[in-house]
Design an enzyme around this catalytic site. Structure first.
Site, mmCIF file in Angstrom:
data_model
loop_
_atom_site.group_PDB
_atom_site.id
_atom_site.type_symbol
_atom_site.label_atom_id
_atom_site.label_comp_id
_atom_site.label_asym_id
_atom_site.label_seq_id
_atom_site.Cartn_x
_atom_site.Cartn_y
_atom_site.Cartn_z
ATOM 1 N N HIS A 59 0.792 -1.186 0.148
ATOM 2 C CA HIS A 59 -0.032 -0.042 -0.369
ATOM 3 C C HIS A 59 0.712 0.990 0.317
ATOM 4 C CE1 HIS A 59 0.726 -0.646 4.848
ATOM 5 N NE2 HIS A 59 0.453 0.603 4.172
HETATM 6 P P1 TYD Z 1 -1.658 -2.717 7.270
HETATM 7 O O1 TYD Z 1 -1.598 -1.494 7.409
HETATM 8 O O2 TYD Z 1 -2.802 -3.133 6.293
HETATM 9 O O3 TYD Z 1 -0.850 -3.987 7.739
HETATM 10 P P2 TYD Z 1 0.512 -3.874 6.303
HETATM 11 O O4 TYD Z 1 0.658 -3.111 5.752
HETATM 12 O O5 TYD Z 1 1.735 -4.510 7.104
HETATM 13 O O6 TYD Z 1 0.204 -5.102 5.928
HETATM 14 O O7 TYD Z 1 -2.486 -3.290 8.635
HETATM 15 C C1 TYD Z 1 -3.467 -4.130 9.060
HETATM 16 C C2 TYD Z 1 -4.208 -4.261 9.775
HETATM 17 O O8 TYD Z 1 -4.246 -3.208 11.439
HETATM 18 C C3 TYD Z 1 -5.201 -3.059 9.115
HETATM 19 O O9 TYD Z 1 -6.630 -3.577 9.139
HETATM 20 C C4 TYD Z 1 -5.659 -2.152 9.848
HETATM 21 C C5 TYD Z 1 -5.207 -2.400 10.979
HETATM 22 N N1 TYD Z 1 -4.301 -1.239 11.629
HETATM 23 C C6 TYD Z 1 -4.560 -1.045 12.657
HETATM 24 O O10 TYD Z 1 -5.893 -0.502 13.235
HETATM 25 N N2 TYD Z 1 -4.049 0.137 13.309
HETATM 26 C C7 TYD Z 1 -2.643 0.875 12.676
HETATM 27 O O11 TYD Z 1 -1.873 1.628 13.019
HETATM 28 C C8 TYD Z 1 -2.378 -0.677 11.809
HETATM 29 C C9 TYD Z 1 -0.966 0.526 11.156
HETATM 30 C C10 TYD Z 1 -2.923 -1.382 11.427
#
Ligand code: TYD
Length: 135
Positions: free
Chosen positions: A52
Site C-alpha cells: 500500500h
Molecule cells: P496494514 O497497515 O494494512 O498492515 P500491513 O501493511 O503491514 O499489511 O494494517 C493491518 C491491519 O491493522 C488493518 O486492518 C488496519 C489495522 N491497523 C490499525 O488498526 N491501526 C494501525 O495503526 C495499523 C498500522 C494497522
C-alpha cells in the site's frame, strides 16, 4: 535530478557495557512529532506485508530485532533496503508504495508515524497508486 527513494537516518546509540540503548528523539533521528507507534512482529515464514501507499502519512521504520527487506516504489522506480540494525531508520514519506519481504522469524519492525490510523489515507490498489503517482 535523481534522488534515492531510500532515505536512511542514523539512530543515536547510547549503549554501554551493559547492553544497547537506542534513541529516536524529535529533531535528531525523528523529523516529525510522533502521534502513533506500532510494531510488526511474529511474522510467519514466507509472509510479505505492506502493499500500500499513503497519501499524507510520514513514517520512520526501525528494525529493532532481526531483519526485513523494505522496497519502495514511487510509480516509476523501485529501490529496496535491508533493515537489520537498531541504528538504522528508514524514512517513508507519502506517495510511496511499500512492501516488506524476507522477515526473519525474530523480526520486530517498529514504525513511528506522524498521524493516527486513518484508512482513508491508504491506497491499497497498485494500479490506483500508479495513476495517483502520475498526477
Ligand atoms: P496494514 O497497515 O494494512 O498492515 P500491513 O501493511 O503491514 O499489511 O494494517 C493491518 C491491519 O491493522 C488493518 O486492518 C488496519 C489495522 N491497523 C490499525 O488498526 N491501526 C494501525 O495503526 C495499523 C498500522 C494497522
Amino acid at each position: 535530478m535523481n534522488t534515492s527513494l531510500i532515505q536512511l537516518v542514523h539512530i543515536p546509540q547510547r549503549g554501554d557495557a551493559r547492553g544497547g540503548l537506542s534513541v529516536a528523539e524529535l529533531g535528531v533521528a525523528l523529523p516529525f512529532p510522533v502521534r502513533r507507534v506500532y510494531w510488526i512482529h511474529g511474522t510467519k515464514p514466507g509472509v510479505s506485508r505492506g502493499f500500500h501507499a499513503h497519501k499524507k502519512l510520514h513514517q520512520l521504520c526501525v528494525c529493532v530485532a532481526g531483519s526485513v527487506r523494505l522496497s519502495l516504489f514511487d510509480g516509476k522506480s523501485e529501490e529496496s533496503v535491508v533493515l537489520d540494525s537498531s541504528a538504522k531508520g528508514l524514512l517513508v514519506g507519502p506517495g510511496l508504495w511499500r512492501e516488506m519481504h524476507d522477515f526473519s522469524p525474530d523480526c520486530v519492525l517498529m514504525v513511528f508515524a506522524d498521524a493516527e490510523y486513518d484508512e482513508a489515507d491508504y491506497i491499497r490498489d497498485k494500479l490506483t497508486f500508479i495513476s495517483y503517482a502520475s498526477t
